[in-house]
Design a protein around this motif. Structure first.
Motif, PDB file in Angstrom:
ATOM      1  N   ARG A  52       0.823  -1.219   0.000  1.00  0.00           N
ATOM      2  CA  ARG A  52       0.000   0.000   0.000  1.00  0.00           C
ATOM      3  C   ARG A  52       0.856   1.267   0.000  1.00  0.00           C
ATOM      4  O   ARG A  52       0.517   2.251  -0.672  1.00  0.00           O
ATOM      5  N   LEU A  53       1.949   1.256   0.742  1.00  0.00           N
ATOM      6  CA  LEU A  53       2.826   2.426   0.751  1.00  0.00           C
ATOM      7  C   LEU A  53       3.434   2.672  -0.630  1.00  0.00           C
ATOM      8  O   LEU A  53       3.422   3.800  -1.141  1.00  0.00           O
ATOM      9  N   GLY A  55       2.358   1.394  -3.499  1.00  0.00           N
ATOM     10  CA  GLY A  55       1.278   1.650  -4.451  1.00  0.00           C
ATOM     11  C   GLY A  55       0.802   3.092  -4.402  1.00  0.00           C
ATOM     12  O   GLY A  55       0.539   3.709  -5.441  1.00  0.00           O
ATOM     13  N   ASP A  56       0.693   3.650  -3.209  1.00  0.00           N
ATOM     14  CA  ASP A  56       0.279   5.054  -3.080  1.00  0.00           C
ATOM     15  C   ASP A  56       1.279   5.979  -3.765  1.00  0.00           C
ATOM     16  O   ASP A  56       0.890   6.955  -4.418  1.00  0.00           O
ATOM     17  N   ARG A  57       2.563   5.680  -3.612  1.00  0.00           N
ATOM     18  CA  ARG A  57       3.597   6.512  -4.229  1.00  0.00           C
ATOM     19  C   ARG A  57       3.536   6.406  -5.751  1.00  0.00           C
ATOM     20  O   ARG A  57       3.645   7.406  -6.458  1.00  0.00           O
ATOM     21  N   GLN A  59       0.921   5.651  -7.586  1.00  0.00           N
ATOM     22  CA  GLN A  59      -0.284   6.327  -8.046  1.00  0.00           C
ATOM     23  C   GLN A  59      -0.121   7.838  -8.013  1.00  0.00           C
ATOM     24  O   GLN A  59      -0.529   8.536  -8.949  1.00  0.00           O
ATOM     25  N   ALA A  60       0.498   8.368  -6.979  1.00  0.00           N
ATOM     26  CA  ALA A  60       0.699   9.810  -6.872  1.00  0.00           C
ATOM     27  C   ALA A  60       1.608  10.330  -7.980  1.00  0.00           C
ATOM     28  O   ALA A  60       1.406  11.425  -8.517  1.00  0.00           O
TER      29      ALA A  60
END
Length: 325
Positions: A52-53, A55-57, A59-60
């Motif tokens: 999740r960490l 993946g968030d990066r 996506q951002a």
């Protein structure tokens, strides 16, 4: 021969890699299909948090949707088999721990081959599992557990995230190195296993440091030892199992991104750049450090060479454990 589909996939991933590497939040999405990160463990587990960490990066940086899917079961082999059967276009990436390398032996019904069915594209992180006991258990050191287990063979129990998980292998390394007779009780994930320790229904459990930290800091469990070959930066006062007096008991863990084996090399290279760009950011370094894991930034060839070496080590350790039974 390179197909048109493979070329399009490589082009999409080149765009995404450039976005991540440059931190270009204004970059165009690399298609409307989501990047699916397949995790073999329950929400809150080490692999889940890491996925999740990162993946968030991603996506951002790219504006492409990233979705984390938890496919729990059979010690993680269900997720591995799912990734192996996915389209080889880079849209489905498994985020698995090193235990996937032994799934063929431990879950033969899955028909999964860790060498022929998937290929590693990026190392995400390295970490450790920590041996936990309930705060009121009376155990203070590894030796306390070993002595009680020897005096009551077949009576003490440990929880894990399931056969084949890194927490299972950490406990089994300790069991085999100490010559203990223990009861293994598997659960869906490490958070559930830790809750069983707190409730007093099992004597101990190994859990990834990211999962264990909040329980330790809250005083609900005690950290007795770490399974890795070196101490955890987040738990510097907690000895390794070897330092605690049990030779040949260490077990190191790492997280890797996997794709179907038929994925074109061009896509593999771009995925490696995407993930290493994400893990190289100061934000990820800080978050990983707070969780007790270390980010990795190896290139594709280095990643695949490392995983190949670790596979041979895992097979050798598995053979030693089998011969000792």
């Amino acid at each position: 021969m390179t197909t048109r589909r493979a070329l399009l996939a490589a082009a999409r991933w080149t765009a995404l890699a450039l976005a991540c590497a440059g931190g270009a939040l204004h970059a165009q999405p690399s298609g409307d299909r989501a990047l699916r990160l397949i995790v073999p463990t329950s929400p809150g587990s080490s692999a889940d948090v890491g996925a999740r960490l990162v993946g968030d990066r991603i996506q951002a940086a790219s504006a492409r949707p990233v979705v984390v899917e938890n496919k729990v079961g059979a010690g993680g082999s269900l997720a591995a088999a799912y990734v192996a059967a996915a389209a080889p276009n880079g849209d489905t990436v498994g985020i698995l721990g090193n235990t996937y390398q032994l799934f063929a032996e431990e879950f033969p019904s899955q028909k999964f081959d860790p060498v022929k069915d998937v290929v590693p594209v990026a190392l995400i992180s390295r970490g450790a599992n920590v041996l936990l006991v309930a705060s009121d258990s009376g155990y203070g050191r590894v030796d306390d557990i070993v002595r009680k287990a020897r005096s009551q063979p077949g009576r003490l129990s440990y929880a894990s995230a399931g056969i084949g998980s890194s927490t299972y292998h950490s406990a089994e390394r300790l069991r085999m190195a100490s010559g203990l007779d223990l009861i293994h009780i598997p659960y869906k994930g490490s958070p559930e296993a830790v809750q069983e320790v707190i409730a007093g229904r099992v004597d101990f459990a190994f859990a990834p440091v990211p999962v264990a930290l909040s329980f330790i800091q809250g005083g609900r469990v005690k950290a007795v030892a770490v399974s890795a070959s070196r101490r955890s930066a987040q738990l510097p006062d907690v000895p390794t199992t070897v330092e605690a007096g049990v030779p040949d008991s260490s077990y190191d863990t790492w997280l890797v991104a996997l794709v179907p084996a038929r994925t074109p090399r061009a896509v593999q290279l771009e995925l490696n750049r995407v993930f290493t760009a994400a893990t190289a950011t100061p934000e990820i370094h800080a978050k990983f450090a707070s969780l007790g894991v270390e980010p990795e930034d190896a290139g594709l060839d280095e990643t695949q060479a490392f995983v190949a070496r670790e596979y041979q080590r895992a097979k050798a350790a598995r053979a030693r454990m089998a011969n000792a039974k």
